[in-house]
Design an enzyme around this catalytic site. Structure first.
Site, short mmCIF file in Angstrom:
data_model
loop_
_atom_site.label_atom_id
_atom_site.label_comp_id
_atom_site.label_asym_id
_atom_site.label_seq_id
_atom_site.Cartn_x
_atom_site.Cartn_y
_atom_site.Cartn_z
N SER A 306 48.89 3.27 49.06
CA SER A 306 49.98 2.56 49.75
C SER A 306 49.34 1.55 50.69
CB SER A 306 50.80 3.54 50.57
OG SER A 306 50.10 3.90 51.75
N ASP A 307 50.13 0.64 51.24
CA ASP A 307 49.60 -0.13 52.35
C ASP A 307 49.79 0.71 53.61
OD1 ASP A 307 48.44 -2.06 53.90
OD2 ASP A 307 49.66 -3.70 53.18
N TRP A 308 49.26 0.21 54.70
CA TRP A 308 49.24 0.96 55.96
C TRP A 308 50.67 1.45 56.31
CZ3 TRP A 308 45.13 1.42 59.72
CH2 TRP A 308 45.55 1.96 60.93
N ALA A 309 50.85 2.75 56.19
CA ALA A 309 52.13 3.41 56.55
C ALA A 309 53.32 2.90 55.74
CB ALA A 309 52.42 3.27 58.03
#
Ligand code: BGC
Length: 777
Positions: A306-309
């Protein structure tokens, strides 16, 4: 200690699995020396090892592999005692973490690796991820600038240099290349990509993946790469950061996806999702993109992070009810590792126990992650990237500095050079150097440079000082930023102070030539740095106009991370050099170009607009129905245009000058018609007609005149970087196959349609030499 017996268990388990595999395959390979087969067998044997480990993992350990944390404490200092940090620390020790990001340096990586290897039950080594975007400590130009070189081999080498430094510093995985196509320079992240074109973007995507990963991921100087952000993040509405992407499937398949596909074909290890929504669904939860397209249709073998969060952010989007729902949707969609939101590690076990998620999905994700760890050689030696000696020798070494200097020179684009004001004379000149960025050794490094020291670049003034035959006077004239520029803070660039103008004007007046270094600060582009204005920020425009009033011999050196709207400068200033943010060796590269020791050959990878109102503006647009007559009458209003500005951009895609000149002639196509499966052969003659040796990017564009979906007015389908001595000429040959002539329809099916095509060859996307052919059934 329990870990020892369990480690023996996985070692045993692997060797039993492997012996069986070798026995079974000894017949298969008895008579073959086929390299591909052998390679496949290597991966097959890794699959066997992975399966053996999977068998002895608990569900909690499996889910742990799918969890990535950011480096959240001073790794070499005391362990965190309370709160979330203490919980995360315990997670690492208990095998509930598969990867860390932004831990860097051999000492730190070794420490964190040790925690897992020595404390957790199975001791499965960590992936150490990092944003190695344009170099690690020794910085090459920002990726958009590198794209301006159109030099695929140089770009590949640049990625390899970055990989070697990062790998020497303990890192084994980069979150690069960003392969997002974008047409909107308001979006700050255009600095991180390869510009607006899917053909050029695909070549560069492949080169970067190959540069980072090398031929063998197991080598000590290569790292795993990531194609990001899957997908359509570059089409964020109005260029506003993190915004939704509202594009149709034709744009998705023909513009957005090709570079991702190229990265996959080059064997990229991982894909990263984006923060954006596409078609009503956050891409981190898009089963269509991740599962159906990437993993099933394209057969991607690596894993998706995923991307950050961005998993948890699906709650904020309004697509997931809560964190558990977000984890559920992400894992089903095809996300294998969660960056930083703890959604997987906190929620997946509950979801499995409740029967909401099948354990096979977890097994598939873990298999993919472990496979990358095996390919990197981490199971053979978790500390293989942790050699202090190598770190000392590699980081910032002479060879790397030379490589980034070379890349920096190749990335410079000469936008204008009236009356051959450039190159500069080397002797007897009084040169005034003016502008807030001239003496800045920090801004030149550009955005996305987490590991390098602040102000470690060569400023343009420093570079110019290497040439001692002229007299230099530096006057800043004005400031650009009023607060301290850093990667994470909002910059204040509303400077109004003009008190420095007077001395700058005095210096300009007394000089033979003025070099103005103006533009954007290195941190004015990048993530979170969208802008609504693309002019020169602060009082720079005023400064430039005032200086020009007192001395017309002006050279503008631009520093920027995106196309700027500099219509006034393009009209008035005689010489303009696009120098982007060129990294550690910026000043030396710029000076060598200004003094003619290097003849620039860069070409714009993104269209420069006249003003913000023209955006999105890009060369491969489509015709509307109007004008029907390509030369509409003088006073006719009902055609596709703006009534207050020309339709043409300020500088088109592919544009860039040289100190020499080139002439194109004899565009030749072998036949008038071709069968669909035949290669179309085209040639053109290029002559260096100027006074310098030089390089030219010969560009070929096609137009499919009529098709079942409307095709762009031009599409880049070939280019060659050609070096010619002055007076020399050369026949340049291109061949087009159905790969270049086809397109994707609304459903993403690749189609090659018979019909008429035009071909244009020349120096930029306005190339005027033209021919045509018929593609027959
Ligand atoms: C960016 C990614 C980056 C990640 C880790 C995110 O904010 O969008 O491109 O790789 O942070 O630093």
């Amino acid at each position: 200690m329990p870990y020892k017996t369990d480690r023996i268990k996985w070692c045993l388990s692997i060797s039993l699995g492997l012996s069986a595999f070798i026995f079974l395959n000894s017949f298969r390979f008895a008579n073959t020396s086929n390299l591909l087969e052998m390679q496949r067998s290597q991966t097959d044997s890794i699959d066997v090892k992975v399966d053996s480990i999977l068998k002895i993992m608990t569900l909690e350990e499996k889910v742990g592999q799918m969890n990535q944390y950011n480096g959240f404490w001073d790794v070499t200092g005391p362990s965190p005692k309370d709160g979330n940090a203490a919980k995360k620390y315990e997670d690492i020790k208990s095998g509930r973490v598969g990867s860390m990001l932004t831990v860097r340096g051999v000492d730190q990586v070794r420490e964190v690796q040790k925690l897992v290897v020595e404390e957790s039950r199975l001791g499965i080594p960590l992936l150490i991820g990092f944003d190695v975007i344009h170099g690690y400590k020794t910085l090459s130009p920002i990726p958009l600038a590198e794209a301006a070189s159109w030099d695929i081999e140089a770009i590949k080498k640049s990625a390899a240099v970055a990989a070697s430094e990062a790998a020497a510093s303990g890192i084994n995985w980069t979150f690069a290349p960003m392969v997002d196509i974008s047409r909107d320079p308001r979006w700050g992240r255009v600095m991180e990509g390869a510009g607006e074109d899917p053909y050029l973007g695909s070549k560069i995507a492949r080169a970067r993946v190959e540069g980072f990963q090398g031929k063998n991921l197991n080598a000590i100087n290569t790292i795993a790469a990531t194609a990001k952000h899957f997908a359509a993040y570059g089409f964020a509405e109005a260029g506003k950061e993190y915004n939704k992407a509202d594009i149709g499937t034709v744009t998705l398949h023909n513009m957005v996806l090709p570079p991702f596909k190229a990265a996959n074909q080059a064997g990229v290890s991982t894909f990263m999702t984006g923060f954006n929504e596409f078609n009503g669904i956050p891409v981190t939860g898009s089963e269509y993109l991740l599962r159906d397209l990437l993993k099933n249709k394209w057969g991607f073998q690596g894993f998706v992070i995923s991307d950050w969060a961005s998993i948890e952010e699906m709650v904020t989007h309004g697509y997931a009810r809560d964190k558990a729902d977000a984890a559920n949707k992400a894992v089903k969609a095809g996300v294998d590792m969660d960056m930083e939101s703890s959604s997987f590690v906190d929620e997946l076990i509950g979801l499995i126990q409740a029967g909401a998620v099948r354990e096979e999905l977890i097994d598939d994700a873990v298999r993919r992650i472990l496979k990358v760890k095996f390919l990197l050689g981490l199971f053979d030696d978790p500390y293989k990237y942790c050699d202090v000696e190598r770190e000392l020798q590699t980081i910032g070494c002479e060879e790397n500095r030379k490589a980034v200097l070379d890349m920096a020179k190749k990335s410079i684009v000469l936008l204008k050079n009236e009356n051959n004001l450039l190159p500069l004379k080397k002797q007897g000149q009084k040169i005034a150097v003016i502008g807030p960025l001239a003496d800045d050794s920090n801004s030149v490094l550009g955005s996305w440079r987490i590991a390098s020291e602040d102000s470690s670049g060569v400023s343009i003034l420093e570079g110019l000082k290497q040439y001692t035959g002229n007299k230099l006077i530096f006057k800043k004239g004005a400031d650009l930023i009023t607060n301290k520029p850093t990667f994470i803070n909002e910059l204040e660039f509303n400077t109004t102070d003009k008190s420095g103008f007077e001395e700058a004007l005095l210096a300009a007046k007394a000089a033979d030539v003025v070099i103005m270094v103006l533009g954007e600060h290195g941190f004015q582009s990048g993530e979170g740095r969208s802008r609504t204005q693309l002019d020169l920020p602060g009082v720079q425009q005023e400064l430039m106009e005032e200086v020009f009033k007192v001395n017309k011999n002006c050279i503008l050196v631009l520093n920027n991370g995106r196309p700027l709207a500099i219509e006034w400068a393009a009209e008035h200033i005689p010489s303009i050099v696009e120098a982007w943010h060129l990294g550690t060796e910026t000043g030396n590269a710029v000076a060598q170009v200004l003094y003619g020791d290097y003849n620039p050959s860069g070409k714009l990878p993104m269209t420069f607009p006249r003003n913000v109102g023209q955006i999105p503006i890009y060369y491969n647009h489509k015709n509307t129905g109007r004008p029907v007559d390509p030369q509409p009458g003088e006073n006719m209003v009902f055609w596709s245009h703006y009534s207050d500005i020309k339709n043409a951009p300020l500088f088109p895609f592919g544009y860039g000058l040289s100190y020499t000149s080139f002439n194109y002639s004899n565009l030749n196509i072998e036949k008038e018609s071709y069968a669909v499966n035949e290669e179309v052969q085209i040639s053109v003659e290029l002559i260096n007609t100027g006074d310098y040796d030089g390089k030219e990017v010969v560009q070929l564009y096609i137009r499919d005149l009529f098709a079942k979906i409307v095709r762009p007015v031009r599409e880049l389908k070939g280019f060659q970087l050609v070096e010619l001595k002055k007076g020399e000429s050369k026949i340049i040959k291109f061949s087009l196959t159905s790969e270049e002539l086809g397109f994707y329809d609304q459903d993403g099916n690749f189609t090659v349609e018979p019909g008429e095509f035009e071909i244009f060859v020349g120096t930029d996307s306005n190339a005027s030499l033209k021919t045509r052919f018929l593609l027959k059934e």
